[in-house]
Design a protein around this motif. Structure first.
Motif, PDB file in Angstrom:
ATOM      1  N   GLN B 248       0.824  -1.211   0.000  1.00  0.00           N
ATOM      2  CA  GLN B 248       0.000   0.000   0.000  1.00  0.00           C
ATOM      3  C   GLN B 248       0.858   1.261   0.000  1.00  0.00           C
ATOM      4  N   PHE B 249       1.956   1.207   0.722  1.00  0.00           N
ATOM      5  CA  PHE B 249       2.891   2.337   0.744  1.00  0.00           C
ATOM      6  C   PHE B 249       3.488   2.533  -0.663  1.00  0.00           C
ATOM      7  N   MET B 250       3.890   1.441  -1.296  1.00  0.00           N
ATOM      8  CA  MET B 250       4.474   1.533  -2.642  1.00  0.00           C
ATOM      9  C   MET B 250       3.461   2.074  -3.655  1.00  0.00           C
ATOM     10  N   LYS B 251       2.215   1.665  -3.494  1.00  0.00           N
ATOM     11  CA  LYS B 251       1.155   2.146  -4.398  1.00  0.00           C
ATOM     12  C   LYS B 251       1.015   3.664  -4.290  1.00  0.00           C
ATOM     13  N   MET B 252       1.065   4.162  -3.050  1.00  0.00           N
ATOM     14  CA  MET B 252       0.960   5.613  -2.851  1.00  0.00           C
ATOM     15  C   MET B 252       2.181   6.330  -3.429  1.00  0.00           C
ATOM     16  N   LEU B 253       3.380   5.776  -3.196  1.00  0.00           N
ATOM     17  CA  LEU B 253       4.592   6.380  -3.774  1.00  0.00           C
ATOM     18  C   LEU B 253       4.493   6.407  -5.295  1.00  0.00           C
ATOM     19  N   ASN B 254       3.970   5.318  -5.843  1.00  0.00           N
ATOM     20  CA  ASN B 254       3.831   5.214  -7.288  1.00  0.00           C
ATOM     21  C   ASN B 254       2.894   6.302  -7.827  1.00  0.00           C
ATOM     22  N   ARG B 255       1.810   6.502  -7.119  1.00  0.00           N
ATOM     23  CA  ARG B 255       0.831   7.506  -7.578  1.00  0.00           C
ATOM     24  C   ARG B 255       1.437   8.910  -7.507  1.00  0.00           C
ATOM     25  N   ILE B 256       2.133   9.196  -6.422  1.00  0.00           N
ATOM     26  CA  ILE B 256       2.742  10.524  -6.275  1.00  0.00           C
ATOM     27  C   ILE B 256       3.874  10.698  -7.289  1.00  0.00           C
ATOM     28  N   GLY B 257       4.663   9.649  -7.464  1.00  0.00           N
ATOM     29  CA  GLY B 257       5.784   9.713  -8.407  1.00  0.00           C
ATOM     30  C   GLY B 257       5.357   9.745  -9.865  1.00  0.00           C
ATOM     31  N   SER B 258       4.069   9.503 -10.127  1.00  0.00           N
ATOM     32  CA  SER B 258       3.548   9.593 -11.507  1.00  0.00           C
ATOM     33  C   SER B 258       2.918  10.955 -11.777  1.00  0.00           C
ATOM     34  N   SER B 259       3.026  11.865 -10.822  1.00  0.00           N
ATOM     35  CA  SER B 259       2.437  13.199 -10.977  1.00  0.00           C
ATOM     36  C   SER B 259       3.516  14.225 -11.287  1.00  0.00           C
ATOM     37  N   GLU B 260       3.089  15.295 -11.977  1.00  0.00           N
ATOM     38  CA  GLU B 260       4.041  16.373 -12.260  1.00  0.00           C
ATOM     39  C   GLU B 260       4.199  17.289 -11.058  1.00  0.00           C
ATOM     40  N   LEU B 261       3.121  17.377 -10.263  1.00  0.00           N
ATOM     41  CA  LEU B 261       3.125  18.305  -9.126  1.00  0.00           C
ATOM     42  C   LEU B 261       2.133  17.789  -8.086  1.00  0.00           C
ATOM     43  N   ILE B 262       2.505  17.936  -6.813  1.00  0.00           N
ATOM     44  CA  ILE B 262       1.606  17.611  -5.700  1.00  0.00           C
ATOM     45  C   ILE B 262       1.210  18.913  -5.004  1.00  0.00           C
ATOM     46  N   VAL B 263      -0.086  19.049  -4.714  1.00  0.00           N
ATOM     47  CA  VAL B 263      -0.569  20.151  -3.881  1.00  0.00           C
ATOM     48  C   VAL B 263      -1.209  19.497  -2.661  1.00  0.00           C
ATOM     49  N   THR B 264      -0.724  19.837  -1.459  1.00  0.00           N
ATOM     50  CA  THR B 264      -1.167  19.075  -0.292  1.00  0.00           C
ATOM     51  C   THR B 264      -1.185  19.886   0.995  1.00  0.00           C
ATOM     52  N   ASP B 265      -1.949  19.387   1.971  1.00  0.00           N
ATOM     53  CA  ASP B 265      -1.844  19.891   3.343  1.00  0.00           C
ATOM     54  C   ASP B 265      -1.458  18.734   4.285  1.00  0.00           C
ATOM     55  N   ARG B 266      -0.919  17.675   3.711  1.00  0.00           N
ATOM     56  CA  ARG B 266      -0.532  16.478   4.455  1.00  0.00           C
ATOM     57  C   ARG B 266       0.993  16.410   4.596  1.00  0.00           C
ATOM     58  N   LEU B 267       1.478  16.289   5.819  1.00  0.00           N
ATOM     59  CA  LEU B 267       2.921  16.120   6.050  1.00  0.00           C
ATOM     60  C   LEU B 267       3.495  14.987   5.208  1.00  0.00           C
ATOM     61  N   HIS B 268       2.812  13.829   5.219  1.00  0.00           N
ATOM     62  CA  HIS B 268       3.428  12.686   4.528  1.00  0.00           C
ATOM     63  C   HIS B 268       3.276  12.723   3.015  1.00  0.00           C
ATOM     64  N   ALA B 269       2.301  13.481   2.513  1.00  0.00           N
ATOM     65  CA  ALA B 269       2.278  13.687   1.058  1.00  0.00           C
ATOM     66  C   ALA B 269       3.517  14.485   0.666  1.00  0.00           C
ATOM     67  N   MET B 270       3.909  15.442   1.518  1.00  0.00           N
ATOM     68  CA  MET B 270       5.158  16.184   1.279  1.00  0.00           C
ATOM     69  C   MET B 270       6.354  15.225   1.337  1.00  0.00           C
ATOM     70  N   ILE B 271       6.393  14.379   2.346  1.00  0.00           N
ATOM     71  CA  ILE B 271       7.544  13.468   2.497  1.00  0.00           C
ATOM     72  C   ILE B 271       7.594  12.449   1.348  1.00  0.00           C
ATOM     73  N   PHE B 272       6.441  11.960   0.921  1.00  0.00           N
ATOM     74  CA  PHE B 272       6.419  11.027  -0.223  1.00  0.00           C
ATOM     75  C   PHE B 272       6.859  11.756  -1.505  1.00  0.00           C
ATOM     76  N   SER B 273       6.559  13.046  -1.594  1.00  0.00           N
ATOM     77  CA  SER B 273       7.038  13.832  -2.741  1.00  0.00           C
ATOM     78  C   SER B 273       8.561  13.920  -2.716  1.00  0.00           C
ATOM     79  N   ILE B 274       9.120  14.087  -1.515  1.00  0.00           N
ATOM     80  CA  ILE B 274      10.584  14.140  -1.396  1.00  0.00           C
ATOM     81  C   ILE B 274      11.183  12.812  -1.862  1.00  0.00           C
TER      82      ILE B 274
END
Lengths: 345, 345
Positions: B248-274
């Motif tokens: 499930q963690f890999m699936k989320m990383l995959n989804r974020i890593g397939s985006s050009e840009l993330i807009v978030t108010d979530r700490l871990h969405a920021m960390i997954f973007s990193i």
């Protein structure tokens, strides 16, 4: 054996001991490790341990499947059935690419030539073919096998091997430290007592028994320290299977980390000394494995020293210095960058 | 339940899902992790994932045993029977030490006060008690529970929390980044398309729906990019158990890593973007979790930016800059040194 057959029946022993059977049939990109050692050389066990950590830490989205050395032929058959275009085939690293350990080299040839259409990596090795008729003959066989695979990369762990591989093979070459140096284990804080001699009893041995006896006697008499002798190849068991790998490796680290000083001609006794922050004097083997790893990567360590010195009076100064050093760190992370990039593609 | 009973019968579900039953009875030093999350917040799942990697990579000679959140009471009973003097009791980190997630805080109080005679760690947290009568009452209960344990260390992941914990508790305090930042995952090279909005739908949410709609419309109309909206808390399943955590963690990383840009108010969405090297604009939550982690540890990253700016014209310049950045690295390894030293003792 088709994918469906694999799903339906138990896999032979030694095929994927590190995964559940679903690993063979899911749709993840796969990394296969052939040659996963079952023999009792803790150096080679630690290499396989580090290879698994490396893949699992940096590429958790891959499926990493080991094939034990004793299951190479069955493993080849099964992997042939399930492998996909972008999977990666690896053979474990070490110091056995050459004519000294022919059973392993024969397996490596077989794996590399069978999977000639797939991205293929021989993890970092010290390569050594003897300059004899026998050595030349085996080198030719290895060249013929490897050159069938135009997707092969040969990992090397010393400059000496890097140059040799460039001269000997048409394959891609990669240069990194020994895999065990990629681990990041915190040393345990253990009581230390005595000097542990870790010495070869094999065909690579060049340190004379007479010198070893003199050195032990000197340590006991002049330094008043208990000495013991052992080897990183265990002789009290025949097999170390996947499930016992970590425990046996930890036991060896524990033994080394409980010593005040290590005296060795083993590359991995030196590396285990680094991990456990144990002062260590290193002598050579027949073809310079430990010496070149030391010179190429590890010279900045203040508690480890390579020497060819056999005059005990001159060794004394070195040993006193090593014993007094506050062990320092070196960071080899960037030196593994080529390997990290390799698995991304 | 005695050691022998544990050896002889199957353990209840959720007790040691990450180990074989022998782990409970061998003679290794043990680290117990309580509160291992079964709920569908991928941020908290990733924290538990990183905690396990941290212990297994740096202290492979310990036995690391997880107790799932739904098995806390049974887990306490079993651990009480088998725990040894120098074992370590941990509670998972995150952003739930306070009065917003009381079920978790009640479990943490129970674990900390029960194991009051053992070395105890609450992994790095953001601490937040509301300044209300209810918040004060719960804070008092937490103080009473924690102060029973004179061997407790409270991990904190922002300066703000560090100061708060020093003022509020008599316990030892530790300061490190969020555990997920200790992972060292190589980003996959994925096709990127569109802008992914990852936004809270919970009590910490402060970003207004009207602003979000305007921003999405602007991205689609003016930037010509597809947008999607999601959250790091999954709503299409009820439970993520240990065995499904990595996928499930890999699936989320995959989804974020397939985006050009993330807009978030979530700490871990920021960390997954990193982790995935994805440009990311970060807005705040009710008590500054993402903002303070960004300011304290992450400001040097050129492809991540925290902002309170809600004027779309002014955001445009920032977004253009982030999209053009060649993502850089920061090395937080030394910042985890207090945690590494903690487990050595």
């Amino acid at each position: 054996m088709s994918k469906q057959t694999i799903l339906n029946k138990e896999l032979p022993k030694g095929i994927g001991p590190n995964v559940s059977p679903e690993a063979f049939t899911n749709n993840k990109r796969k990394v296969f490790l052939f040659g996963s050692p079952s023999y009792t050389n803790i150096g080679d066990q630690a290499i396989a341990y580090a290879e698994e950590k490396f893949i699992r830490n940096h590429y958790p989205y891959y499926e990493y499947i080991e094939i034990m050395d004793y299951a190479t032929d069955e493993g080849i058959q099964i992997v042939k059935e399930i492998i996909s275009e972008d999977d990666i085939v690896c053979f474990t690293g070490g110091g056995n690419l050459g004519n000294l350990y022919l059973d392993i080299e024969e397996d490596r040839r077989k794996v590399i030539s069978t999977f000639k259409d797939y991205k293929t990596l021989s993890f970092a090795q010290s390569v050594y073919f003897e300059e004899t008729e026998e050595g030349d003959k085996e080198k030719k066989k290895t060249q013929d096998a490897y050159h069938q695979n135009r997707h092969l990369t040969i990992g090397t762990r010393e400059q000496q091997t890097l140059e040799y591989v460039k001269d000997t093979f048409d394959s891609e070459v990669m240069y990194t430290p020994d895999m065990v140096l990629s681990l990041d284990i915190e040393p345990q804080e253990l009581e230390r007592e005595g000097v542990l001699f870790i010495l070869r009893e094999d065909k690579e041995k060049v340190t004379e028994e007479k010198f070893i006896s003199e050195l032990r006697e000197w340590v006991e008499q002049e330094k008043g320290k208990r000495t013991e002798r052992t080897d990183t190849v265990l002789h009290d068991m025949d097999v170390i299977d996947y499930k016992d790998r970590e425990d046996q490796f930890m036991k060896m680290l524990n033994r080394i980390g409980s010593s005040e000083l290590i005296v060795t001609d083993r590359l991995h006794a030196m590396i285990f000394s680094i991990i456990t922050k144990t002062p260590c004097v290193v002598f050579g083997n027949s073809y310079g494995k430990a010496k070149h790893s030391y010179r190429d990567w590890l010279e900045a360590l203040n508690f480890i020293e390579y020497t060819d010195q056999k005059d005990i009076n001159k060794l004394e100064e070195m040993i006193d210095r090593l014993l007094q050093a506050e062990p320092n760190d070196i960071d080899l992370k960037q030196d593994f960058r080529p390997l990290r990039d390799y698995f991304k593609k």
